[in-house]
Enzyme design. Structure first.
Site, short mmCIF file in Angstrom:
data_model
loop_
_atom_site.label_atom_id
_atom_site.label_comp_id
_atom_site.label_asym_id
_atom_site.label_seq_id
_atom_site.Cartn_x
_atom_site.Cartn_y
_atom_site.Cartn_z
N ASN A 182 0.90 -1.17 -0.01
CA ASN A 182 0.20 -0.12 0.11
C ASN A 182 0.98 1.24 -0.15
O ASN A 182 1.53 1.46 0.89
CB ASN A 182 -0.79 0.00 1.18
N LYS B 139 0.20 4.38 -0.46
CA LYS B 139 -0.45 5.47 0.13
C LYS B 139 -0.20 6.71 -0.98
O LYS B 139 -0.11 6.55 -2.01
CB LYS B 139 0.20 5.55 1.53
N HIS C 288 -9.57 1.80 4.07
CA HIS C 288 -8.25 1.79 4.89
C HIS C 288 -8.45 2.93 6.24
O HIS C 288 -9.23 3.80 6.13
CB HIS C 288 -7.30 2.53 3.96
N GLU D 288 -6.71 5.04 7.30
CA GLU D 288 -6.41 6.56 6.92
C GLU D 288 -7.86 7.10 6.36
O GLU D 288 -8.24 8.52 6.49
CB GLU D 288 -5.28 6.63 6.20
N GLU E 192 -6.06 -4.29 10.19
CA GLU E 192 -5.29 -3.44 10.63
C GLU E 192 -5.48 -2.70 11.90
O GLU E 192 -6.11 -1.75 11.87
CB GLU E 192 -4.93 -2.43 9.63
N GLY F 202 2.02 2.50 10.70
CA GLY F 202 3.21 3.39 10.55
C GLY F 202 4.06 3.82 11.71
O GLY F 202 4.73 4.66 11.77
N SER G 76 2.83 -2.28 10.33
CA SER G 76 4.17 -2.11 10.48
C SER G 76 4.72 -3.82 10.40
O SER G 76 5.81 -4.19 11.11
CB SER G 76 4.66 -1.77 11.80
P1 PGA Z 1 2.64 0.25 7.51
O1 PGA Z 1 1.10 0.29 6.80
O2 PGA Z 1 2.98 -1.12 6.95
O3 PGA Z 1 3.49 1.29 7.24
O4 PGA Z 1 2.25 0.30 9.02
C1 PGA Z 1 0.02 -0.65 6.65
C2 PGA Z 1 -1.07 0.07 5.89
O5 PGA Z 1 -1.42 1.32 6.26
O6 PGA Z 1 -1.48 -0.53 5.06
#
Ligand code: PGA
Length: 251
Positions: free
Chosen positions: A10, A12, A95, A97, A167, A173, A213
């Site tokens: 992903n 982003k 997601h 976000e 998630e 992140g 992560s």
């Molecule tokens: P990350 O993001 O691996 O940077 O934690 C995962 C995601 O948001 O899909």
């Protein structure tokens, strides 16, 4: 029941077209023998270039969102037809976000997932609890509510085209990962919820990723758990070498 793991990047809001080309050129040979299914979900502006580069490789093309309408006055949105035209196969919906910063709700996640399925795009439906919800013991309730909401009115026949990504928001992140046992446990709650709606067989075939992560160091342990079928990878998908190590770690 053996489920083919899927590792999806992903990206982003990262990578210009130029950066997209450089990253994929490096990545293609590194993951060509992957045992897992591999996908990259890229920003809209990179879809066409990414599609040209990965054509004929084992890397699948994904987008990061899709609108529920066919067309119309929805400034800034992209339809399933538009993605289909660019040969997109997977699309992330819901997601955290999007839920946190752009007002996405269980209802809009459901509408987006249905629009994707209606055009034969495969949604990667994200669910996961906030830190405050975990700390107050609400994790199971939250993922059950989000899962039921996302699947409202979706046909059993479409389940083979759906991936769920669990998630935990506090792990995205942040460098904090859910322990493999905690991730597996919450994913089993999600799987049971699918079982309640669609029956046991459906629950045992649907693929559920972990995201938050996930990286080269923790992938093997997470993937050793019975319920975890791959990962949705943010930070570690932005460098070819890092992403390769996650992909190859997912056996
Ligand atoms: P990350 O993001 O691996 O940077 O934690 C995962 C995601 O948001 O899909």
């Amino acid at each position: 029941m053996s489920r083919l793991p899927i590792i999806a990047g992903n990206w982003k809001m990262n990578n210009t077209i130029k950066e997209t080309k450089a990253l994929l050129k490096e990545l293609i040979p590194l993951v060509k023998d992957a045992k897992a299914e591999v996908a990259v979900c890229v920003p809209y502006t990179s879809i066409a270039a990414a599609g040209r580069l990965i054509k004929g490789t084992n890397i699948k093309l994904g987008a990061e969102n899709v609108h529920w309408s066919d067309k119309g006055a929805f400034t800034g949105e992209i339809s399933a037809d538009m993605l289909k035209e660019l040969k997109v196969e997977y699309v992330i919906v819901g997601h955290s976000e999007r839920r946190q910063y752009f007002g996405e709700t269980d209802e809009t996640v459901n509408k987006r997932a249905k629009a994707a399925l209606g055009r034969k795009l495969k949604p990667i439906i994200c669910v996961g609890e906030l830190l405050s919800e975990r700390e107050s013991g609400q994790t199971d309730n939250v993922v059950i509510r989000q899962t039921k909401g996302a699947f409202e009115g979706i046909d059993k026949a479409d389940l083979a085209d759906i991936v769920i990504a669990y998630e935990p928001v506090w792990a995205i992140g942040t460098g904090k990962t859910a322990t493999a046992d905690d991730a597996d446990k919450t994913i089993s709650v999600i799987r049971n919820t699918i079982g309640e709606i669609y029956g046991k067989a459906a629950a045992s075939t649907i693929r559920i990723q972990y995201g938050g992560s996930m990286n080269a160091k923790n992938v093997a342990e997470l993937m050793s758990k019975p319920n975890i079928d791959g990962g949705l990878i943010g930070g570690a998908s932005l460098k070819a070498e890092d992403f390769k190590n996650v992909v190859l770690g997912a056996k």
